[in-house]
Every structure is written in structure tokens, then in C-alpha cells.
Motif scaffolding. Structure first.
Motif, PDB file in Angstrom:
ATOM      1  N   ILE A   1       0.831  -1.208   0.000  1.00 39.47           N
ATOM      2  CA  ILE A   1       0.000   0.000   0.000  1.00 39.47           C
ATOM      3  C   ILE A   1       0.864   1.256   0.000  1.00 39.47           C
ATOM      4  O   ILE A   1       0.598   2.200  -0.763  1.00 39.47           O
ATOM      5  N   SER A   2       1.901   1.304   0.809  1.00 35.85           N
ATOM      6  CA  SER A   2       2.680   2.547   0.849  1.00 35.85           C
ATOM      7  C   SER A   2       3.350   2.783  -0.495  1.00 35.85           C
ATOM      8  O   SER A   2       3.428   3.922  -0.972  1.00 35.85           O
ATOM      9  N   ASN A   3       3.784   1.717  -1.155  1.00 37.03           N
ATOM     10  CA  ASN A   3       4.424   1.898  -2.456  1.00 37.03           C
ATOM     11  C   ASN A   3       3.420   2.334  -3.526  1.00 37.03           C
ATOM     12  O   ASN A   3       3.623   3.330  -4.231  1.00 37.03           O
ATOM     13  N   GLU A   4       2.307   1.623  -3.624  1.00 31.17           N
ATOM     14  CA  GLU A   4       1.350   1.935  -4.701  1.00 31.17           C
ATOM     15  C   GLU A   4       0.638   3.265  -4.462  1.00 31.17           C
ATOM     16  O   GLU A   4       0.522   4.092  -5.371  1.00 31.17           O
ATOM     17  N   VAL A   5       0.149   3.468  -3.244  1.00 29.53           N
ATOM     18  CA  VAL A   5      -0.554   4.730  -2.971  1.00 29.53           C
ATOM     19  C   VAL A   5       0.441   5.894  -3.044  1.00 29.53           C
ATOM     20  O   VAL A   5       0.110   6.978  -3.534  1.00 29.53           O
ATOM     21  N   GLY A   6       1.673   5.639  -2.620  1.00 27.04           N
ATOM     22  CA  GLY A   6       2.720   6.656  -2.748  1.00 27.04           C
ATOM     23  C   GLY A   6       2.978   7.012  -4.208  1.00 27.04           C
ATOM     24  O   GLY A   6       3.090   8.187  -4.564  1.00 27.04           O
ATOM     25  N   HIS A   7       3.018   5.993  -5.051  1.00 28.10           N
ATOM     26  CA  HIS A   7       3.254   6.240  -6.491  1.00 28.10           C
ATOM     27  C   HIS A   7       2.166   7.134  -7.092  1.00 28.10           C
ATOM     28  O   HIS A   7       2.452   8.013  -7.899  1.00 28.10           O
ATOM     29  N   TYR A   8       0.944   6.898  -6.678  1.00 27.56           N
ATOM     30  CA  TYR A   8      -0.185   7.656  -7.253  1.00 27.56           C
ATOM     31  C   TYR A   8      -0.612   8.851  -6.404  1.00 27.56           C
ATOM     32  O   TYR A   8      -1.648   9.470  -6.685  1.00 27.56           O
ATOM     33  N   LYS A   9       0.186   9.182  -5.412  1.00 25.87           N
ATOM     34  CA  LYS A   9      -0.194  10.269  -4.493  1.00 25.87           C
ATOM     35  C   LYS A   9      -0.576  11.543  -5.255  1.00 25.87           C
ATOM     36  O   LYS A   9       0.137  11.993  -6.144  1.00 25.87           O
ATOM     37  N   GLY A  10      -1.725  12.088  -4.890  1.00 21.39           N
ATOM     38  CA  GLY A  10      -2.181  13.333  -5.519  1.00 21.39           C
ATOM     39  C   GLY A  10      -2.945  13.115  -6.815  1.00 21.39           C
ATOM     40  O   GLY A  10      -3.499  14.057  -7.378  1.00 21.39           O
ATOM     41  N   LYS A  11      -2.979  11.878  -7.316  1.00 25.28           N
ATOM     42  CA  LYS A  11      -3.633  11.619  -8.608  1.00 25.28           C
ATOM     43  C   LYS A  11      -4.961  10.881  -8.473  1.00 25.28           C
ATOM     44  O   LYS A  11      -5.678  10.720  -9.452  1.00 25.28           O
TER      45      LYS A  11
ATOM     46  N   ALA B   1      -2.650   2.314   6.460  1.00 23.37           N
ATOM     47  CA  ALA B   1      -1.513   2.444   5.545  1.00 23.37           C
ATOM     48  C   ALA B   1      -1.856   3.381   4.386  1.00 23.37           C
ATOM     49  O   ALA B   1      -1.033   4.211   3.970  1.00 23.37           O
ATOM     50  N   ALA B   2      -3.075   3.275   3.865  1.00 25.92           N
ATOM     51  CA  ALA B   2      -3.479   4.123   2.739  1.00 25.92           C
ATOM     52  C   ALA B   2      -3.563   5.586   3.168  1.00 25.92           C
ATOM     53  O   ALA B   2      -3.123   6.486   2.444  1.00 25.92           O
ATOM     54  N   ALA B   3      -4.101   5.821   4.352  1.00 29.14           N
ATOM     55  CA  ALA B   3      -4.227   7.201   4.850  1.00 29.14           C
ATOM     56  C   ALA B   3      -2.852   7.834   5.022  1.00 29.14           C
ATOM     57  O   ALA B   3      -2.654   9.015   4.708  1.00 29.14           O
ATOM     58  N   ALA B   4      -1.887   7.042   5.483  1.00 28.99           N
ATOM     59  CA  ALA B   4      -0.537   7.572   5.688  1.00 28.99           C
ATOM     60  C   ALA B   4       0.112   7.924   4.354  1.00 28.99           C
ATOM     61  O   ALA B   4       0.857   8.902   4.253  1.00 28.99           O
ATOM     62  N   ALA B   5      -0.177   7.144   3.322  1.00 32.16           N
ATOM     63  CA  ALA B   5       0.501   7.339   2.039  1.00 32.16           C
ATOM     64  C   ALA B   5      -0.130   8.437   1.179  1.00 32.16           C
ATOM     65  O   ALA B   5       0.541   9.023   0.329  1.00 32.16           O
ATOM     66  N   ASP B   6      -1.416   8.702   1.337  1.00 36.43           N
ATOM     67  CA  ASP B   6      -2.053   9.809   0.604  1.00 36.43           C
ATOM     68  C   ASP B   6      -3.194  10.392   1.443  1.00 36.43           C
ATOM     69  O   ASP B   6      -4.341   9.976   1.329  1.00 36.43           O
ATOM     70  N   PRO B   7      -2.850  11.387   2.257  1.00 33.03           N
ATOM     71  CA  PRO B   7      -3.852  11.959   3.172  1.00 33.03           C
ATOM     72  C   PRO B   7      -5.040  12.583   2.445  1.00 33.03           C
ATOM     73  O   PRO B   7      -6.104  12.727   3.048  1.00 33.03           O
ATOM     74  N   ALA B   8      -4.887  12.920   1.156  1.00 28.37           N
ATOM     75  CA  ALA B   8      -5.970  13.608   0.457  1.00 28.37           C
ATOM     76  C   ALA B   8      -6.941  12.666  -0.247  1.00 28.37           C
ATOM     77  O   ALA B   8      -8.053  13.064  -0.601  1.00 28.37           O
ATOM     78  N   ALA B   9      -6.540  11.442  -0.487  1.00 29.35           N
ATOM     79  CA  ALA B   9      -7.422  10.520  -1.222  1.00 29.35           C
ATOM     80  C   ALA B   9      -8.552  10.035  -0.316  1.00 29.35           C
ATOM     81  O   ALA B   9      -8.336   9.737   0.859  1.00 29.35           O
ATOM     82  N   LYS B  10      -9.742   9.954  -0.863  1.00 31.64           N
ATOM     83  CA  LYS B  10     -10.879   9.393  -0.119  1.00 31.64           C
ATOM     84  C   LYS B  10     -10.702   7.880  -0.065  1.00 31.64           C
ATOM     85  O   LYS B  10     -10.411   7.249  -1.089  1.00 31.64           O
ATOM     86  N   LEU B  11     -10.876   7.322   1.097  1.00 30.29           N
ATOM     87  CA  LEU B  11     -10.612   5.890   1.281  1.00 30.29           C
ATOM     88  C   LEU B  11     -11.922   5.114   1.387  1.00 30.29           C
ATOM     89  O   LEU B  11     -12.758   5.396   2.243  1.00 30.29           O
ATOM     90  N   TYR B  12     -12.057   4.120   0.512  1.00 29.06           N
ATOM     91  CA  TYR B  12     -13.319   3.388   0.369  1.00 29.06           C
ATOM     92  C   TYR B  12     -13.196   1.907   0.703  1.00 29.06           C
ATOM     93  O   TYR B  12     -12.206   1.262   0.377  1.00 29.06           O
ATOM     94  N   TYR B  13     -14.277   1.373   1.269  1.00 28.72           N
ATOM     95  CA  TYR B  13     -14.542  -0.069   1.234  1.00 28.72           C
ATOM     96  C   TYR B  13     -15.485  -0.299   0.057  1.00 28.72           C
ATOM     97  O   TYR B  13     -16.485   0.423  -0.105  1.00 28.72           O
ATOM     98  N   ASN B  14     -15.195  -1.305  -0.770  1.00 23.38           N
ATOM     99  CA  ASN B  14     -15.925  -1.521  -2.017  1.00 23.38           C
ATOM    100  C   ASN B  14     -16.389  -2.977  -2.113  1.00 23.38           C
ATOM    101  O   ASN B  14     -15.609  -3.892  -1.857  1.00 23.38           O
ATOM    102  N   ASP B  15     -17.643  -3.202  -2.467  1.00 24.31           N
ATOM    103  CA  ASP B  15     -18.131  -4.582  -2.572  1.00 24.31           C
ATOM    104  C   ASP B  15     -19.380  -4.636  -3.459  1.00 24.31           C
ATOM    105  O   ASP B  15     -19.952  -3.592  -3.816  1.00 24.31           O
TER     106      ASP B  15
END
Ligand code: XIL
Length: 319
Positions: free
Chosen positions: A112-122, A159-173
Motif C-alpha cells: 500500500i505505501s508503495n502503490e498509494v505513494g506512487h499515485y499520491k495526488g492523482k 496504511a493508505a491514509a498515511a501514504a495519501d492523506p488527500a485521497a478518499k478511502l473506500y470499502y468496495n463490494d
């Protein structure tokens, strides 16, 4: 008028579509997809999934995801990023390892830190955990659950919140669009994450539905409101398609499909916290349905020839 323009005028953030890498060489297809009056939001259908982004441990690749995210940026479209922790399309190095709790925690955190970090801000949003539940509301037994129990869910959100504080974080199903056991367990997941002190912003309802079997608008609204009551600040329809369970589609079936699409659209319009609707690709030409559900299909707003179906007209007149 066109779908995204109408959705925005109605107070929504977007009307969007999933797409995939192979389709981007189809010029006629792309000309519709990139029109921001029609689609203001894009979801990569596959390219950001674990099997592509970390095929071997510690070896990251963003070629496919980047192609879609760059396409959206070029056209001024927002991106729902999809997906981080899912039992499916998971490389076998993850699913068939015999991991300790510490090892699995580190695998999730690193991914998560690598992938969300890669896309941070996008990413407007991330589908952090996808399909953690069985239809009866129990937890799906996947490798994450087997090693860590339900704690893998808040861990992933943290982990996702730490890597991109601005992205909305979802549970999806899927099958959480209406009230029932699976919706009730989704409410519990929102509570679980919040009680762990982690951030969860939204619940994504995939909405892979069947023509003639869509719940009443009021039931759809009740499900959405239950997620907001539990502490989510927004909801969205993230993978909407409404398929024929047998083909070919008849004229009366196409009218029923139009009614069903209108019902879902009206439900989102009626709930302020419903921020948008994403269809799981926009044309029957590239739908995932026929290859997954034998003999089913014709689930989208445009037909195989990229012509608008009655369902398109119904959605646009409701928006
Ligand atoms: C599907 C893709 O559309 C297919 O191309 C792929 O072969 C399988 O996955 N729920 C999800 C999506 O969250 O990621 C799935 O997408 C459809 C079901």
C-alpha cells in the motif's frame, strides 16, 4: 445533454466509466471516453491490481495503471483508483505463502505505501479493501483474513491514509446496494475501521445488477443511508452494470434495463452523500460480463457498435 455535464449540474461530482489498457487503441471508443461532458471520471479496470503492480515481492510496476491515470489527467478527468487489498487477481506469491502475522502486516504495508505513494495526488479515491465479505455477511476467507483476522481491514486503511492523506478511502463490494446481511456487515466494517482509529471515507457499491431484479429506489437509499449513519461521509456506485441474464436482449428487456438504470440514478440523486456513478466500462463491446457470466451480457449504456441504448436515454433524462 451528456451524462457528466448533467450529473454535475445535479450536484454530483461526476458520472464516469471504467476502462482498460487494450481499449485505448480503439479510436472511436476513445473519442467518446475522453469527452468530459459525457464522462468526468475514469477507473482503471485492471491495471492497478496487485498482480500487475507487485507481481513479485518488492518488484513494483505501474506501466498499465499509469497509462490510464495519464489518459484521465490529459483529458481533465478525475480517477477512482482501484484496488489495493483484494483476494482476486492477487499474485500467488501472496496467496500461497505461509506468512506470520508480522510478515503479512509488512506485506500489506509495503504494497500500500508503495502503490498509494506512487499515485499520491492523482487519485480522487482509493478502493482500499475490495470484496471482504461473503453474500451471507460473514468474512470471506482469503489469505489476509486467514493470517490476520478482520484486523487486516483497519490496517489497510491506516496504511493508505498515511501514504495519501488527500485521497478518499473506500470499502468496495457487490451485493451491498440493498439492505440485508451483506449490507449490515458492511456497516460493521465502517465501524470496525473507525473504532480502530483509522480513516474510512466512503462505501463503494459495485452494483453489478441484473435486468428486472433491481431493488426499489427506497431500498437503495436505505442502504446508502446506513453507511452514512455508520460514519462514512460519502458513497458511490462504483462499477454499475445491469446485465441480461439471457440473451439476446429483447425490446421490452431494453426498456426494463432503462427503467432499472433510472432507478439507480434516481437513488444516487436522492442521497446527497452519493457523489457519483461509475459504469463498468460504457459499451457492451468491452464489458467484462460475457467472459465471467456465461450467456449473459448487454449490460451497459452503449451497444457493441457504440450506439446509445434506451438505458442511456433513461439515465440522461433522470439526471
Ligand atoms: C474485472 C475486470 O473488469 C476484468 O477485466 C477482470 O478480468 C476481472 O475483474 N469486481 C471488481 C472489479 O472489483 O475489479 C472486477 O473487474 C469486476 C468485479
Amino acid at each position: 445533454a451528456q451524462l457528466n455535464k448533467l450529473a454535475k449540474a445535479a450536484g454530483k461530482l461526476y458520472f464516469g466509466s471504467a476502462t482498460d489498457n487494450g481499449e485505448l487503441s480503439d479510436t472511436a471508443y476513445v473519442n467518446i471516453l475522453k469527452n468530459t461532458d459525457e464522462f468526468g471520471q475514469i477507473t482503471p479496470g485492471n491495471g492497478q491490481k496487485w498482480q500487475y503492480t507487485e507481481p513479485n515481492q518488492g518488484q513494483f510496476s505501474y506501466t498499465q495503471g499509469d497509462q490510464i491515470v495519464d489518459f484521465a489527467a490529459t483529458n481533465g478527468q478525475i480517477v477512482r483508483c482501484h484496488t489495493l487489498v483484494w483476494y482476486s487477481q492477487l499474485p500467488s506469491w501472496v496467496s500461497s505463502g505461509s506468512w506470520t502475522k508480522d510478515q503479512m502486516t509488512s506485506i500489506i504495508n509495503t504494497h500500500i505505501s508503495n502503490e498509494v505513494g506512487h499515485y499520491k495526488g492523482k487519485c480522487y479515491s482509493w478502493d482500499v479493501v475490495n470484496e471482504a465479505l461473503n453474500d451471507d455477511g460473514t468474512y470471506r476467507s482469503n489469505i489476509f483474513y486467514t493470517v490476520l483476522g478482520e484486523s487486516y481491514i483497519p490496517l489497510a486503511f491506516e496504511a493508505a491514509a498515511a501514504a495519501d492523506p488527500a485521497a478518499k478511502l473506500y470499502y468496495n463490494d457487490y451485493n451491498i446496494e440493498a439492505t440485508g446481511a451483506k449490507q449490515a456487515s458492511t456497516v460493521k466494517i465502517v465501524t470496525l475501521v473507525k473504532n480502530a482509529g483509522a480513516r474510512i471515507d466512503g462505501v463503494g457499491m459495485q452494483a453489478h445488477l441484473i435486468v428486472g431484479s433491481v431493488s426499489a429506489q427506497s431500498t437503495l437509499q436505505s442502504a446508502m443511508n446506513s453507511y452514512i449513519s455508520a460514519g462514512a461521509t460519502e458513497v458511490s456506485y462504483t462499477e454499475l452494470d445491469i446485465r441480461f441474464s439471457s440473451l439476446p436482449a429483447t425490446d421490452s428487456g431494453l426498456q426494463q434495463q432503462a427503467t432499472d438504470y433510472a432507478t439507480v440514478t434516481k437513488a444516487c440523486l436522492a442521497v446527497k452523500a452519493c457523489v457519483g456513478i461509475t459504469i463498468w466500462d460504457y459499451t457492451d463491446k468491452y464489458s467484462w460480463i460475457p467472459s465471467t457470466f456465461q450467456g449473459q451480457g448487454a449490460a451497459l449504456l452503449y451497444d457493441d457498435n457504440l450506439s446509445k441504448k434506451p438505458a442511456w436515454t433513461a439515465v440522461s433524462s433522470v439526471l
